[in-house]
Design a protein around this motif. Structure first.
Motif, PDB file in Angstrom:
ATOM      1  N   HIS A 120       0.071  -1.792  14.484  1.00 28.80           N
ATOM      2  CA  HIS A 120      -1.264  -2.252  14.095  1.00 28.80           C
ATOM      3  C   HIS A 120      -2.361  -1.669  14.987  1.00 28.80           C
ATOM      4  O   HIS A 120      -3.509  -2.102  14.941  1.00 28.80           O
ATOM      5  CB  HIS A 120      -1.333  -3.779  14.138  1.00 28.80           C
ATOM      6  CG  HIS A 120      -0.571  -4.440  13.044  1.00 28.80           C
ATOM      7  ND1 HIS A 120      -0.475  -5.805  12.906  1.00 28.80           N
ATOM      8  CD2 HIS A 120       0.164  -3.919  12.003  1.00 28.80           C
ATOM      9  CE1 HIS A 120       0.263  -6.107  11.864  1.00 28.80           C
ATOM     10  NE2 HIS A 120       0.676  -4.973  11.294  1.00 28.80           N
ATOM     11  N   LEU A 121      -2.004  -0.685  15.826  1.00 32.73           N
ATOM     12  CA  LEU A 121      -2.958   0.043  16.650  1.00 32.73           C
ATOM     13  C   LEU A 121      -3.176   1.421  16.057  1.00 32.73           C
ATOM     14  O   LEU A 121      -2.201   2.136  15.769  1.00 32.73           O
ATOM     15  CB  LEU A 121      -2.438   0.171  18.089  1.00 32.73           C
ATOM     16  CG  LEU A 121      -2.193  -1.132  18.866  1.00 32.73           C
ATOM     17  CD1 LEU A 121      -1.540  -0.828  20.209  1.00 32.73           C
ATOM     18  CD2 LEU A 121      -3.509  -1.884  19.081  1.00 32.73           C
ATOM     19  N   PHE A 122      -4.435   1.818  15.867  1.00 39.65           N
ATOM     20  CA  PHE A 122      -4.740   3.098  15.215  1.00 39.65           C
ATOM     21  C   PHE A 122      -5.718   3.897  16.060  1.00 39.65           C
ATOM     22  O   PHE A 122      -6.656   3.344  16.659  1.00 39.65           O
ATOM     23  CB  PHE A 122      -5.331   2.856  13.824  1.00 39.65           C
ATOM     24  CG  PHE A 122      -4.430   2.059  12.917  1.00 39.65           C
ATOM     25  CD1 PHE A 122      -3.443   2.690  12.165  1.00 39.65           C
ATOM     26  CD2 PHE A 122      -4.545   0.671  12.851  1.00 39.65           C
ATOM     27  CE1 PHE A 122      -2.603   1.943  11.341  1.00 39.65           C
ATOM     28  CE2 PHE A 122      -3.706  -0.079  12.027  1.00 39.65           C
ATOM     29  CZ  PHE A 122      -2.737   0.556  11.270  1.00 39.65           C
ATOM     30  N   ASP A 123      -5.501   5.203  16.086  1.00 43.26           N
ATOM     31  CA  ASP A 123      -6.393   6.068  16.861  1.00 43.26           C
ATOM     32  C   ASP A 123      -7.734   6.260  16.172  1.00 43.26           C
ATOM     33  O   ASP A 123      -8.756   6.462  16.830  1.00 43.26           O
ATOM     34  CB  ASP A 123      -5.734   7.443  17.078  1.00 43.26           C
ATOM     35  CG  ASP A 123      -4.516   7.348  17.989  1.00 43.26           C
ATOM     36  OD1 ASP A 123      -4.474   6.428  18.836  1.00 43.26           O
ATOM     37  OD2 ASP A 123      -3.610   8.200  17.858  1.00 43.26           O
ATOM     38  N   ASN A 124      -7.757   6.202  14.838  1.00 42.82           N
ATOM     39  CA  ASN A 124      -9.009   6.409  14.108  1.00 42.82           C
ATOM     40  C   ASN A 124      -9.065   5.502  12.894  1.00 42.82           C
ATOM     41  O   ASN A 124      -8.049   4.941  12.466  1.00 42.82           O
ATOM     42  CB  ASN A 124      -9.156   7.878  13.692  1.00 42.82           C
ATOM     43  CG  ASN A 124      -7.949   8.380  12.914  1.00 42.82           C
ATOM     44  OD1 ASN A 124      -7.707   7.965  11.774  1.00 42.82           O
ATOM     45  ND2 ASN A 124      -7.157   9.264  13.543  1.00 42.82           N
ATOM     46  N   PHE A 125     -10.263   5.367  12.336  1.00 40.97           N
ATOM     47  CA  PHE A 125     -10.474   4.436  11.231  1.00 40.97           C
ATOM     48  C   PHE A 125      -9.816   4.916   9.944  1.00 40.97           C
ATOM     49  O   PHE A 125      -9.388   4.112   9.102  1.00 40.97           O
ATOM     50  CB  PHE A 125     -11.980   4.237  11.009  1.00 40.97           C
ATOM     51  CG  PHE A 125     -12.287   3.148  10.034  1.00 40.97           C
ATOM     52  CD1 PHE A 125     -12.150   1.811  10.388  1.00 40.97           C
ATOM     53  CD2 PHE A 125     -12.718   3.433   8.738  1.00 40.97           C
ATOM     54  CE1 PHE A 125     -12.436   0.793   9.492  1.00 40.97           C
ATOM     55  CE2 PHE A 125     -12.994   2.424   7.836  1.00 40.97           C
ATOM     56  CZ  PHE A 125     -12.852   1.097   8.221  1.00 40.97           C
ATOM     57  N   LYS A 126      -9.694   6.215   9.791  1.00 41.78           N
ATOM     58  CA  LYS A 126      -9.073   6.767   8.580  1.00 41.78           C
ATOM     59  C   LYS A 126      -7.623   6.321   8.472  1.00 41.78           C
ATOM     60  O   LYS A 126      -7.157   5.887   7.404  1.00 41.78           O
ATOM     61  CB  LYS A 126      -9.164   8.294   8.618  1.00 41.78           C
ATOM     62  CG  LYS A 126      -8.580   8.964   7.372  1.00 41.78           C
ATOM     63  CD  LYS A 126      -8.745  10.478   7.457  1.00 41.78           C
ATOM     64  CE  LYS A 126      -8.167  11.159   6.217  1.00 41.78           C
ATOM     65  NZ  LYS A 126      -8.296  12.644   6.293  1.00 41.78           N
ATOM     66  N   ALA A 127      -6.889   6.405   9.592  1.00 44.28           N
ATOM     67  CA  ALA A 127      -5.479   5.984   9.583  1.00 44.28           C
ATOM     68  C   ALA A 127      -5.371   4.492   9.313  1.00 44.28           C
ATOM     69  O   ALA A 127      -4.464   4.032   8.597  1.00 44.28           O
ATOM     70  CB  ALA A 127      -4.834   6.332  10.925  1.00 44.28           C
TER      71      ALA A 127
END
Length: 620
Positions: A600-607
């Protein structure tokens, strides 16, 4: 060594000139401190030489300064009063406190804390400097009027009953220390009391009178008596000194006006054989160390003064490093702050051993040195040697300087040290603090608090209180700003650029929250409202944390509480752009992965959006 002697001619002229400028101030600060002119001169000699030799600012001239002298004056008066008014008895303790302050400065430099001194808020420094000026002016009004409370018989007699109580109390303490039971042996107490002479009572009364009239408040209290007992000769000498100091500056600044005033007014007083009050006698021999510092060392007696010594150390550090910045601007160089603190500490430590008062980098003397050609450490060392030569050759002559002249010099120092820039800014500063119906500037409140407490109560505690208030104000402002920028209050927020294409059918099910600043104890209360704002019908919350650079322990636990509440409501939490420090904090107490699984951790909003589309379904 080649670099040290690369500018011998300029350094020699700069050092000699700075030493001459320092002479009247050193004598005046010594008198003001309560230890006498010799202590001021010794402080100037040793601090100037050794702070230059070991310091980190090549052009700095160090010695007794107004702020350091004002704090020293309080320390000296308190210790003398606690030792039956006997300065000889109190001197080892006083010098040990000064030595401790110097050692603390060395410690500050070794620990690398010099770079943090600049974070002391300006309102605290402004209020303190103005208070120093006010204190010096008020305490020098009495000697400029030729009034000395200890010599006013009528005033001293008021303290005789209290003096007798103090003497009796000391007798009882002596007996208690010797194991004598007072209630069983009245005869011993009476016998010791009968040995008390009128001279003993008078001496204690004079000590109490001097203590009562000390400081700014004491000076104001006895001012009416002083005005009724004016010594007109002393007043004329003081006023003449002040007029020459300010008047000669209009003619030329090539020659220090303070030195001109000292020579002219002293010459008039001596030449015409006036019946003036001279300063204390200055010994003409080479300074010798006061070994009683080491033979009478008692940690128990020093314990009450540890905080005071630390204050002296910090004040000297601030004073010196501010002067170092001035020197950098003039010479286009860069000082070494931690090395400078070590040098100042060594100078103050050695000065204390020889009976000198503590000091710091002196702005005026440093500017004079640079303007006269000083460019290396040699200039500061030469200034110290110059003062030593004056001491050895002109000590008896300097002893004839009128006390009124030094009082006049100190009054001009007090006027000059006040922070007029800060005072002028009071009306224009924004009134960002509301106390009931009253609106005022938080900076002004801090400055006035430090100013009033320093002037009429305690310099040491005033600075501490000012720092606490300034820190609380800063934290409140930062918390308000963080809450305002982080948008935790309104549910509907302005979308960021990469959020414009978020699926319309999921906007009612997914709430996006932006955190645009640090999450710390000043902003946690607003952040905790997040869980309460989101309805139970929500399916997911996206926390944009890419601008949350820092999280403290309070922020960490506030975040944990919010995540627990959201989990209880069955709401999935996704975090985008989590930075290194906040992530480390969250992993330390297992928020990751217990409350926020790593998926539930993402590097960017797109992912994150892709995960939402795949896992969150809108109910038609």
């Amino acid at each position: 060594m080649r670099n040290l002697f690369s500018n011998i001619k300029g350094d020699a002229f700069g050092g000699i000139t700075a030493g001459i400028v320092a002479l009247p101030l050193a004598l005046a600060f010594g008198v003001s401190s309560g230890l006498g002119p010799t202590a001021g001169l010794y402080g100037a000699i040793f601090i100037s030489f050794f702070a230059a030799l070991f310091g980190g600012t090549d052009t700095q001239i160090s010695g007794p300064t107004a702020p350091m002298t004002a704090v020293s004056m309080v320390v000296i008066a308190g210790i003398i009063a606690g030792n039956d008014g006997d300065i000889n008895k109190a001197l080892p303790i006083i010098l040990t406190v000064f030595l401790l302050a110097g050692l603390m400065q060395i410690g500050l430099g070794i620990l690398g804390l010099g770079k943090y001194i600049r974070y002391i808020p300006y309102p605290v420094v402004s209020g303190f400097m103005t208070a120093i000026g006010v204190i010096i002016i008020l305490t020098q009004i009495l000697p400029s009027l030729g009034y000395y409370p200890k010599e006013d018989a009528e005033y001293v007699n008021q303290f005789k009953p209290q003096a007798e109580e103090v003497i009796l109390e000391n007798i009882l303490k002596e007996e208690a220390g010797e194991g004598i039971l007072v209630l069983e042996n009245f005869k011993e107490t009476i016998s010791r009391a009968e040995k008390t002479t009128e001279a003993d009572i008078l001496k204690e009364s004079q000590t109490l009178a001097a203590k009562d009239a000390s400081g700014a408040y004491g000076a104001i209290k006895v001012l009416p008596r002083a005005l009724q007992n004016i010594n007109w000769l002393e007043l004329i000498l003081a006023i003449g000194t002040i007029i020459i100091i300010y008047g000669f500056k209009r003619i030329t600044k090539a020659v220090p006006s303070t030195l001109v005033a000292l020579v002219v007014m002293s010459g008039i007083a001596v030449g015409f054989g006036l019946n003036y009050r001279p300063i204390e006698e200055i010994p003409s021999g080479f300074p010798i160390p006061n070994l009683e510092i080491f033979t009478h060392f008692n940690l128990g007696s020093l314990t009450p003064y540890i905080f005071t010594a630390l204050t002296l150390a910090l004040l000297g550090a601030i004073d010196s490093l501010l002067t170092s910045v001035v020197a950098d601007n003039m010479t286009k160089t860069k000082h070494k702050p931690n090395k400078e603190l070590v040098g100042q500490g060594i100078g103050n430590s050695i000065a204390a051993v020889f009976g000198g008062i503590p000091g710091a980098g002196a702005t005026i003397r440093t500017v004079v040195n640079i303007s006269s050609g000083g460019r290396t450490k040699l200039s500061g060392m030469i200034a110290g040697v110059m003062l030593l030569i004056i001491l050895l050759g002109l000590g008896p002559i300097a002893s004839k300087i009128p006390a009124g002249v030094l009082a006049g010099i100190l009054i001009t120092v007090g006027i000059g040290v006040m922070d007029y820039k800060g005072l002028k800014a009071i009306p224009s500063l924004p009134r960002d603090l509301k106390l009931g119906p009253i609106k005022l500037s938080s900076e002004v409140m801090v400055m006035l608090t430090v100013l009033l407490l320093s002037t009429f109560w305690n310099l040491v505690y005033a600075v501490g209180i000012g720092l606490v208030i300034a820190s609380l104000m800063f934290m409140k402002k930062l918390g308000d700003l963080t809450a305002e920028r982080s948008d935790v209050k309104p549910i509907k927020e302005k979308a960021w650029a990469d959020e414009l294409n978020f699926p319309e059918n999921l906007k009612e099910d997914v709430f996006i929250k932006h955190i645009k600043g640090p999450l710390f104890f000043g902003s946690t209360s607003d952040f905790q409202q997040l869980a309460k704002q989101i309805p139970n019908t929500a399916k997911a919350v996206i926390i944009r944390a890419g601008r949350m650079q820092y999280m403290d322990q309070s922020g960490l636990y506030a975040l944990e509480d919010v995540l627990v509440d959201l989990e209880k409501s069955g709401i999935t939490v996704l975090i985008v752009g989590l930075l290194k420090q906040p992530r480390y904090m969250m992993e330390r107490i297992d928020i990751i992965p217990d409350l926020i699984p790593k998926e539930h951790l993402f590097d960017n909003f797109k992912a994150c959006t892709q995960w939402i589309k795949a896992n969150i379904k809108h109910d038609a």
